[in-house]
Design an enzyme around this catalytic site. Structure first.
Site, PDB file in Angstrom:
ATOM      1  N   TRP A  29       0.826  -1.221   0.000  1.00  0.00           N
ATOM      2  CA  TRP A  29       0.000   0.000   0.000  1.00  0.00           C
ATOM      3  C   TRP A  29       0.859   1.270   0.000  1.00  0.00           C
ATOM      4  CZ3 TRP A  29      -0.554  -4.044   3.490  1.00  0.00           C
ATOM      5  CH2 TRP A  29       0.194  -3.939   4.680  1.00  0.00           C
ATOM      6  N   GLU A  67      -5.942   0.571   5.178  1.00  0.00           N
ATOM      7  CA  GLU A  67      -6.102   1.202   6.484  1.00  0.00           C
ATOM      8  C   GLU A  67      -7.195   0.537   7.316  1.00  0.00           C
ATOM      9  OE1 GLU A  67      -4.072   3.055   7.847  1.00  0.00           O
ATOM     10  OE2 GLU A  67      -2.857   3.559   6.103  1.00  0.00           O
ATOM     11  N   LEU A  72     -10.039 -12.419  10.717  1.00  0.00           N
ATOM     12  CA  LEU A  72      -9.335 -11.167  10.973  1.00  0.00           C
ATOM     13  C   LEU A  72      -9.867 -10.439  12.199  1.00  0.00           C
ATOM     14  CD1 LEU A  72      -7.003  -9.620   9.803  1.00  0.00           C
ATOM     15  CD2 LEU A  72      -8.561  -8.425   8.292  1.00  0.00           C
ATOM     16  N   TYR A 117      -8.120   8.762  12.748  1.00  0.00           N
ATOM     17  CA  TYR A 117      -6.866   8.178  12.264  1.00  0.00           C
ATOM     18  C   TYR A 117      -6.941   7.846  10.773  1.00  0.00           C
ATOM     19  CZ  TYR A 117      -3.603   4.885  10.599  1.00  0.00           C
ATOM     20  OH  TYR A 117      -2.703   4.290   9.779  1.00  0.00           O
ATOM     21  N   ASP A 124      -1.781   7.131  15.899  1.00  0.00           N
ATOM     22  CA  ASP A 124      -2.192   5.771  16.235  1.00  0.00           C
ATOM     23  C   ASP A 124      -1.350   5.292  17.411  1.00  0.00           C
ATOM     24  OD1 ASP A 124       0.291   5.383  15.146  1.00  0.00           O
ATOM     25  OD2 ASP A 124      -0.264   3.579  14.059  1.00  0.00           O
TER      26      ASP A 124
END
Length: 360
Positions: free
Chosen positions: A24, A37, A80, A120, A138
């Site tokens: 990314w 993200e 996940l 964020y 973060d």
DNA sequence: AACACGGGGTA
DNA sequence: TACCCAGTGTT
């Protein structure tokens, strides 16, 4: 002050020398940056990486994701965690694909109007895709800034959030937000770790926490939440070919994932009779003609709760297992493995027992 | 402001 | 075991 003026140069120098090659970082496509993200929220890079590859392969554009069935998206997300991310991802993809004709909002403020995008993620996308001068904050940034500048305000307090955001914004060099934000997080992930090796840190001589031997005390985070004990007792009725399944819908864990017939209790159930009594459809449209083959148990320790999972495997001689209007439906064992997203603990059960069940 | 939300890695 | 991870949404 001069320390703060030098901060970005020192950081970027370290970054150029140390950075990882992550997919990314090689794109400016807002869709792919957004996808990465969301996947990386509360998730380590190493764990998220295979999911990012899977999603970009299956859904190269936001339109592909928007047009996918939700069960398929949930299946790709299986394992996940934080499954509301997948639901919001799909929901926002539909919105962007249809009403915005595929073009993502191009400012942090507008990005936050999308489901699943908070401060964020909005700043991350705005800086990486559109070069907006906003700093990301973060867990990595909390560690780096709290230590180097000795900030002990709790990072999860309202005051702390504002303070860290303001400090990060002040340090950010105008026009270089993308590189700076990547560098901050990379530095927190690779060097300024929870238990860091400060002997090789480029900020060692200016780090206020190190000077005061307070590295292990920072950042400060307010905590609570005791672990809860839950007993999830499942009855898996099957005929060797198909089984009964339902989708979780409550405001609880595993929303929109699939499971067998459930009776939840706060202590170990007395026996199978307790399940038969408490699973309502068993008195109605579901067949009560079955025999218990086997029982499988597992303890699943999550962040905030301990799950005792019991599965009774019941074989029915009937071709049709019945169904009800409670959202319970028949699914082939093959689909249970390949189509429907299951909680990890039930996925493990299926992996262990699938061959036994179909070969009976 | 406090909680709920997963699963896996690390010390 | 306790803490952490490229946090967000709900109450």
């Amino acid at each position: 002050m001069s320390d703060e003026n030098n901060f970005d140069k020192r950081l970027l120098k370290w970054y150029e020398r140390t950075k990882r090659d992550l997919p990314w970082r090689n794109t400016r496509d807002p869709y792919r940056i957004w996808l990465s993200e969301i996947i990386l929220q509360q998730t380590r890079v190493e764990q998220g990486l295979p999911y990012y590859r899977r999603f970009t392969e299956n859904y190269p554009t936001v339109h592909d994701l928007a047009n996918a069935p939700e069960d398929e998206v949930m299946k790709l997300w299986e394992g996940l965690g934080y499954y509301s991310r997948a639901r919001n991802l799909h929901s926002s993809a539909k919105l962007v694909s249809s009403t915005m004709s595929g073009a993502f909002p191009d400012s942090s403020e507008q990005l936050q109007e999308l489901k699943g995008i908070g401060p964020y993620t909005a700043n991350a996308i705005a800086s990486f895709a559109f070069d907006e001068d906003v700093a990301v904050v973060d867990g990595n940034v909390h560690r780096v800034l709290s230590r180097i500048f000795n900030v002990s305000t709790p990072v999860n307090s309202t005051k702390g959030k504002a303070e860290f955001q303001a400090l990060a914004n002040k340090l950010l060099p105008t026009g270089h937000s993308a590189e700076f934000n990547q560098a901050m997080m990379e530095f927190g992930a690779l060097q300024c770790k929870p238990a860091p090796d400060c002997t090789i840190c480029p900020f060692a001589e200016m780090c206020e926490a190190k000077a005061q031997d307070k590295i292990s005390e920072l950042p400060v985070k307010e905590r609570k939440q005791a672990k809860k004990m839950r007993y999830l007792n499942y009855l898996m009725i099957h005929n060797g070919e198909r089984t009964l399944l339902q989708k979780r819908t409550n405001k609880d864990i595993w929303q929109n994932l699939h499971e067998f017939l459930l009776h939840e209790s706060s202590s170990e159930p007395a026996g199978i009779e307790e399940l038969i009594t408490n699973i309502k459809p068993l008195q109605g449209p579901i067949t009560s003609d079955f025999s218990i083959d086997d029982r499988w148990s597992s303890k699943h320790i999550l962040s905030h709760q301990i799950l005792h999972v019991n599965v009774w495997i019941a074989r029915s001689p009937q071709a049709s297992l019945g169904s009800s209007n409670d959202g319970i439906f028949e699914a082939s064992l093959d689909d249970v493995v390949n189509k429907y997203a299951l909680p990890v603990v039930l996925k493990r059960f299926v992996e262990e027992k699938y061959k036994d069940i179909v070969s009976q």
